[in-house]
Design a protein around this motif. Structure first.
Motif, PDB file in Angstrom:
ATOM      1  N   ALA A 193     -32.668  -9.206  49.290  1.00  0.00           N
ATOM      2  CA  ALA A 193     -31.436  -8.843  48.571  1.00  0.00           C
ATOM      3  C   ALA A 193     -31.378  -9.680  47.298  1.00  0.00           C
ATOM      4  O   ALA A 193     -31.223 -10.914  47.342  1.00  0.00           O
TER       5      ALA A 193
ATOM      6  N   LYS B 213     -29.202  -9.938  44.701  1.00  0.00           N
ATOM      7  CA  LYS B 213     -27.962 -10.554  44.212  1.00  0.00           C
ATOM      8  C   LYS B 213     -27.779 -11.953  44.789  1.00  0.00           C
ATOM      9  O   LYS B 213     -27.445 -12.911  44.072  1.00  0.00           O
ATOM     10  N   GLY B 214     -27.987 -12.095  46.082  1.00  0.00           N
ATOM     11  CA  GLY B 214     -27.826 -13.408  46.697  1.00  0.00           C
ATOM     12  C   GLY B 214     -28.810 -14.423  46.146  1.00  0.00           C
ATOM     13  O   GLY B 214     -28.456 -15.589  45.905  1.00  0.00           O
TER      14      GLY B 214
ATOM     15  N   SER C 171     -27.884 -15.296  42.402  1.00  0.00           N
ATOM     16  CA  SER C 171     -26.637 -16.072  42.348  1.00  0.00           C
ATOM     17  C   SER C 171     -26.912 -17.523  42.756  1.00  0.00           C
ATOM     18  O   SER C 171     -26.406 -18.483  42.126  1.00  0.00           O
TER      19      SER C 171
ATOM     20  N   GLU D  61     -26.229  -6.745  39.942  1.00  0.00           N
ATOM     21  CA  GLU D  61     -26.046  -5.555  40.782  1.00  0.00           C
ATOM     22  C   GLU D  61     -26.705  -5.749  42.150  1.00  0.00           C
ATOM     23  O   GLU D  61     -27.738  -6.399  42.266  1.00  0.00           O
ATOM     24  N   GLU D  62     -26.029  -5.198  43.172  1.00  0.00           N
ATOM     25  CA  GLU D  62     -26.632  -5.227  44.507  1.00  0.00           C
ATOM     26  C   GLU D  62     -27.901  -4.371  44.504  1.00  0.00           C
ATOM     27  O   GLU D  62     -27.876  -3.200  44.160  1.00  0.00           O
TER      28      GLU D  62
END
Length: 581
Positions: free
Chosen positions: A454, A456-457, A460, A483-484
């Protein structure tokens, strides 16, 4: 036919006294009598259609035609019994009377009682002849218009009669067949069966039905199904055989084609490496292939008629009974089960159930059962190997992450012991790159997913770590728009390095001195194959002469290498700060 009291007799006698006497006698016996005196007069009377049931005719009528000639003329247009009266008993007269009359003659001198007896006998003979004639006409009509060939043979097989349909079906004219022996038309391979039929018919009064090939006029053969019985004389001896035959060629060919089709179907069904069956609404076996016999050790004819729960152990039936009900409800079903074979070995099977509809109603279902024991064992082994691989990969990721953490810690300690600013910056950049890669291994280890991550994680967390490492005051703010999306770990490594280098450069060089500002990180998916990364700041900006393709700095050189590895492209916007995109 009228009763005796109502019957009308035409008396033809040229002697008036005799005529009067005979007429009176007959009237006294209850007959109506019309008296005529000549043969010509009688012919005209009968031709006129006048009522008459019998003619009592004198042979010698004087002038004109005699009684025999008159009777012959009348026979040409009307069937009526004639009894002759004659005073002569010579041989010539008797021969003429026998040729002309079927109902007898009486010598005049015999007396009235004899005449009366002859009249009554003539009436009975005429009625019998009429009934026989009507019966013959009826049976001839049936024979000539029947959809079967009607035939009659003598006891030796010689053809006496063959109905007209034989011409249509066999090409043989009935007149041409008459007198031929029927055995010459039978196929040689069928003669043994037919001889046996003839023997039975000669010995017993039974009706026999049999099939055989009959040679047609063109030489080809037609299949006939014949029903025969014997005919007997008045003394009970066998006179011949009467038969009714129908064309069954189309039926025989259809049965032959069906048999061949069934043999091919059975060959295919028994050649399938699976248990194939048809089961009715009562869960009863209607058909099973040979595989059932090999699997269960029970003759397949014995399995037919059994119910499923009679054939299977109770536990095996209970595990799959819901699927049988589903098929009988009109739905296809697939299931897996385990059951012991004839040797007692436990086997895994996969069943396919297909409902059978008749006029919209489920009549039963077809079953196709495969032995998947080897596949199941191989699948379990693969799953075991995969689990081992997962554990190994998880351990590798854990160890790589820990090792990278150790490297980052060592770099931090090294950096903390150095006084040269350039050296400190270089080690800090290296530590930041290690932390970027370590983040990916940490996500892979924690998620249990080894190919996809994933994004985004990850980004971030990476931005937060870079921010905590390089930003020491509140003058610089970092915002993000991520964006995811799910990215392959092989792509995420170079993308993470690009984001790390560009974001680190922006923090270090866009806001020198006391300058403040912001950095915006935007990562979005453009389509299925492209991701767009934008790192934009509103700081001092880059010199106009700087191009990434000619830069000698390690960080931008690393970015250029990662972009080439990804088959990507990069643009620099120097208006109002700097944007790498």
């Amino acid at each position: 036919m009228n009763s005796d009291a109502e019957k009308r007799i035409v008396l033809v006698e040229d002697d008036n006294i005799i005529a009067f006497s005979q007429a009176r006698f007959l009237r006294d016996k209850g007959f109506e009598v019309e008296t005529l005196s000549s043969g010509e007069e009688c012919v005209e009377y009968i031709k006129s259609g006048a009522a008459a049931d019998l003619i009592l005719m004198d042979i010698d009528l004087g002038r004109g035609i005699d009684g025999i000639v008159a009777a012959e003329k009348i026979a040409e247009f009307r069937d009526i019994p004639v009894v002759f009266l004659t005073a002569f008993s010579d041989e010539d007269t008797i021969d003429r009377v026998n040729d002309a009359a079927r109902y007898g003659y009486v010598v005049k001198s015999s007396g009235n009682p004899v005449i009366l007896s002859a009249i009554k006998m003539a009436f009975r003979l005429f009625d019998s002849a009429r009934v026989l004639r009507e019966s013959e006409e009826k049976y001839r009509f049936i024979a000539e218009n029947s959809t079967d060939i009607i035939s009659q043979m003598d006891r030796s097989g010689n053809i006496i009669y063959m109905s007209p349909l034989s011409k249509t079906l066999t090409g043989h004219d009935p007149d041409d067949l008459s007198g031929d022996n029927v055995f010459k038309y039978y196929h040689r391979d069928d003669r043994g069966v037919i001889l046996d039929v003839y023997r039975r018919l000669m010995e017993q009064p039974e009706i026999v039905t049999f099939s055989y090939r009959f040679r047609m006029k063109d030489g080809d053969y037609i299949w006939l199904e014949t029903t025969s019985r014997r005919l007997t004389d008045s003394d009970g001896s066998v006179a011949g055989i009467i038969s009714s035959s129908r064309d069954i060629t189309a039926r025989v060919e259809a049965e032959k084609a069906l048999k061949e089709s069934e043999e091919k179907l059975h060959l295919v069904m028994n050649g399938v490496p699976a248990l194939l069956s048809y089961i009715d609404r009562d869960e009863r076996f209607v058909y099973v292939n040979d595989a059932y016999e090999r699997w269960h050790g029970i003759p397949k004819d014995n399995i037919v008629g059994m119910t499923i729960n009679e054939l299977l152990p109770a536990e095996a039936y209970e595990r799959s009974s819901s699927y049988y009900k589903k098929a009988l409800a009109g739905e296809r079903a697939v299931f897996e089960n385990f059951i012991n074979d004839i040797s007692g070995d436990e086997k895994f099977v996969r069943g396919h159930l297909v409902p059978h509809f008749i006029d919209g109603t489920v009549n039963g279902f077809f079953t196709l059962i495969f032995d998947i024991t080897d596949n199941k064992r191989a699948e379990n082994k693969i799953l075991s190997l995969l689990n081992e691989k997962d554990l190994l990969l998880k351990e590798v990721h854990h160890r790589v992450k820990n090792n990278m953490g150790s490297i980052a810690a060592l770099l931090y300690l090294q950096m903390d012991s150095m006084n040269n600013p350039n050296a400190v910056n270089a080690i800090q950049d290296a530590r930041s790159r290690v932390i970027s890669m370590m983040g990916i291994y940490d996500i892979l280890y924690r998620s249990g997913e080894y190919r996809s991550v994933a994004a985004k994680g990850y980004f971030s967390d990476l931005i937060e770590k870079i921010s905590s490492t390089y930003i020491t005051s509140s003058r610089v703010k970092i915002t993000s728009e991520i964006e995811e999306m799910i990215l392959d770990s092989g792509i995420l490594f170079p993308v993470g390095m690009i984001v790390n280098e560009l974001l680190t450069n922006a923090i270090k060089y866009a806001f020198t001195g006391e300058r403040s500002g912001g950095i915006h990180v935007r990562i979005v998916r453009k389509d299925d194959k492209h991701v767009e990364i934008s790192i934009r700041d509103n700081g001092a900006g880059l010199p106009d002469a700087l191009e990434i393709s000619s830069s000698r700095g390690f960080g931008l050189t690393l970015v250029k290498m990662m972009i080439q590895q990804l088959n990507g492209s990069i643009k620099i916007n120097k208006v109002g700060g700097t944007e790498f995109k």
